[in-house]
Design a protein around this motif. Sequence first.
Motif, PDB file in Angstrom:
ATOM      1  N   LEU A  92       0.810  -1.222   0.000  1.00 34.33           N
ATOM      2  CA  LEU A  92       0.000   0.000   0.000  1.00 34.33           C
ATOM      3  C   LEU A  92       0.844   1.273   0.000  1.00 34.33           C
ATOM      4  O   LEU A  92       0.346   2.345  -0.333  1.00 34.33           O
ATOM      5  N   ASP A  93       2.130   1.154   0.349  1.00 34.56           N
ATOM      6  CA  ASP A  93       3.038   2.299   0.293  1.00 34.56           C
ATOM      7  C   ASP A  93       3.810   2.350  -1.025  1.00 34.56           C
ATOM      8  O   ASP A  93       4.677   3.206  -1.199  1.00 34.56           O
ATOM      9  N   GLY A  94       3.524   1.400  -1.925  1.00 33.97           N
ATOM     10  CA  GLY A  94       4.191   1.369  -3.223  1.00 33.97           C
ATOM     11  C   GLY A  94       5.522   0.636  -3.221  1.00 33.97           C
ATOM     12  O   GLY A  94       6.205   0.587  -4.238  1.00 33.97           O
ATOM     13  N   LYS A  95       5.889   0.033  -2.087  1.00 30.29           N
ATOM     14  CA  LYS A  95       7.166  -0.689  -1.995  1.00 30.29           C
ATOM     15  C   LYS A  95       6.975  -2.129  -2.458  1.00 30.29           C
ATOM     16  O   LYS A  95       6.056  -2.815  -1.996  1.00 30.29           O
ATOM     17  N   PRO A  96       7.845  -2.619  -3.337  1.00 30.46           N
ATOM     18  CA  PRO A  96       7.715  -4.001  -3.817  1.00 30.46           C
ATOM     19  C   PRO A  96       7.885  -5.007  -2.674  1.00 30.46           C
ATOM     20  O   PRO A  96       8.779  -4.865  -1.835  1.00 30.46           O
ATOM     21  N   GLN A  97       6.996  -5.977  -2.652  1.00 34.45           N
ATOM     22  CA  GLN A  97       7.045  -7.051  -1.659  1.00 34.45           C
ATOM     23  C   GLN A  97       7.006  -8.376  -2.414  1.00 34.45           C
ATOM     24  O   GLN A  97       6.232  -8.538  -3.344  1.00 34.45           O
ATOM     25  N   VAL A 110      -7.948  -4.592   7.394  1.00 30.39           N
ATOM     26  CA  VAL A 110      -7.577  -5.967   7.729  1.00 30.39           C
ATOM     27  C   VAL A 110      -6.171  -5.942   8.312  1.00 30.39           C
ATOM     28  O   VAL A 110      -5.398  -5.021   8.048  1.00 30.39           O
ATOM     29  N   ALA A 111      -5.839  -6.970   9.093  1.00 34.88           N
ATOM     30  CA  ALA A 111      -4.551  -7.016   9.783  1.00 34.88           C
ATOM     31  C   ALA A 111      -3.495  -7.812   9.018  1.00 34.88           C
ATOM     32  O   ALA A 111      -2.408  -8.014   9.527  1.00 34.88           O
ATOM     33  N   TYR A 112      -3.824  -8.282   7.832  1.00 31.70           N
ATOM     34  CA  TYR A 112      -2.836  -9.026   7.050  1.00 31.70           C
ATOM     35  C   TYR A 112      -2.333  -8.143   5.908  1.00 31.70           C
ATOM     36  O   TYR A 112      -2.980  -7.164   5.528  1.00 31.70           O
ATOM     37  N   PRO A 113      -1.159  -8.478   5.347  1.00 28.61           N
ATOM     38  CA  PRO A 113      -0.583  -7.644   4.289  1.00 28.61           C
ATOM     39  C   PRO A 113      -1.459  -7.636   3.032  1.00 28.61           C
ATOM     40  O   PRO A 113      -2.028  -8.656   2.645  1.00 28.61           O
ATOM     41  N   ILE A 114      -1.522  -6.462   2.413  1.00 23.73           N
ATOM     42  CA  ILE A 114      -2.232  -6.290   1.147  1.00 23.73           C
ATOM     43  C   ILE A 114      -1.236  -5.799   0.111  1.00 23.73           C
ATOM     44  O   ILE A 114      -0.517  -4.815   0.331  1.00 23.73           O
ATOM     45  N   LEU A 115      -1.194  -6.490  -1.012  1.00 21.06           N
ATOM     46  CA  LEU A 115      -0.385  -6.080  -2.151  1.00 21.06           C
ATOM     47  C   LEU A 115      -1.345  -5.678  -3.271  1.00 21.06           C
ATOM     48  O   LEU A 115      -2.515  -6.052  -3.258  1.00 21.06           O
TER      49      LEU A 115
END
Length: 183
Positions: free
Chosen positions: A56-61, A124-129
């Motif tokens: 959500l911050d635009g950083k690649p995961q 939600v408490a899990y990561p969102i890409l």
Amino acid sequence: MSVFNRTNLLILVIAAVGAGAGFLAGGWLRPAPPQYAAPHALKVGDASTPVALPDLDGKPQSFEQWRGKLVLVNFWASWCGPCREEMPLLDRSQRRYAGQGLQIVGVAADTPEATQTFLKEYPVAYPILVDDPARGSDVALDYGNLRGVLPFTVLIGRDGRILAQRAGNFSEAALDAWLAPHI
């Protein structure tokens, strides 16, 4: 005077035959539901491929950061009703199963703006890409979503292999049963 004379009967028969022929032709000529082409679409048993999507911050995961965990990847979109219904269940399941090594990761097939707006109202408490369709790729398709259905969920084992794929949303009982053999 008879309502059904020979002319009326002939017209009725021709209409019925025409309707039947139209119905049959429609069945033959109707295009099949879309099956998207993905020459390298993953199947159960395949090793997952390296994926890097912006958070959500635009950083690649990368999915690789969760190697060693059981990873449930849920492809969804803010405009998808069944996806929206399923997200609170996934959020509860993340808290419930985190201690047993489960990591849920949401992948929004949406714009970053629509995703962020939605998550402000329904966090939600899990990561969102974010897999923005404007990028021209479709990670869900690469992970086996050949029908283009949302939500679409993939379970990746601790060793990085695809354990299961599922189109459509879960009930709590169905999700628990789906996860049980792997937890």
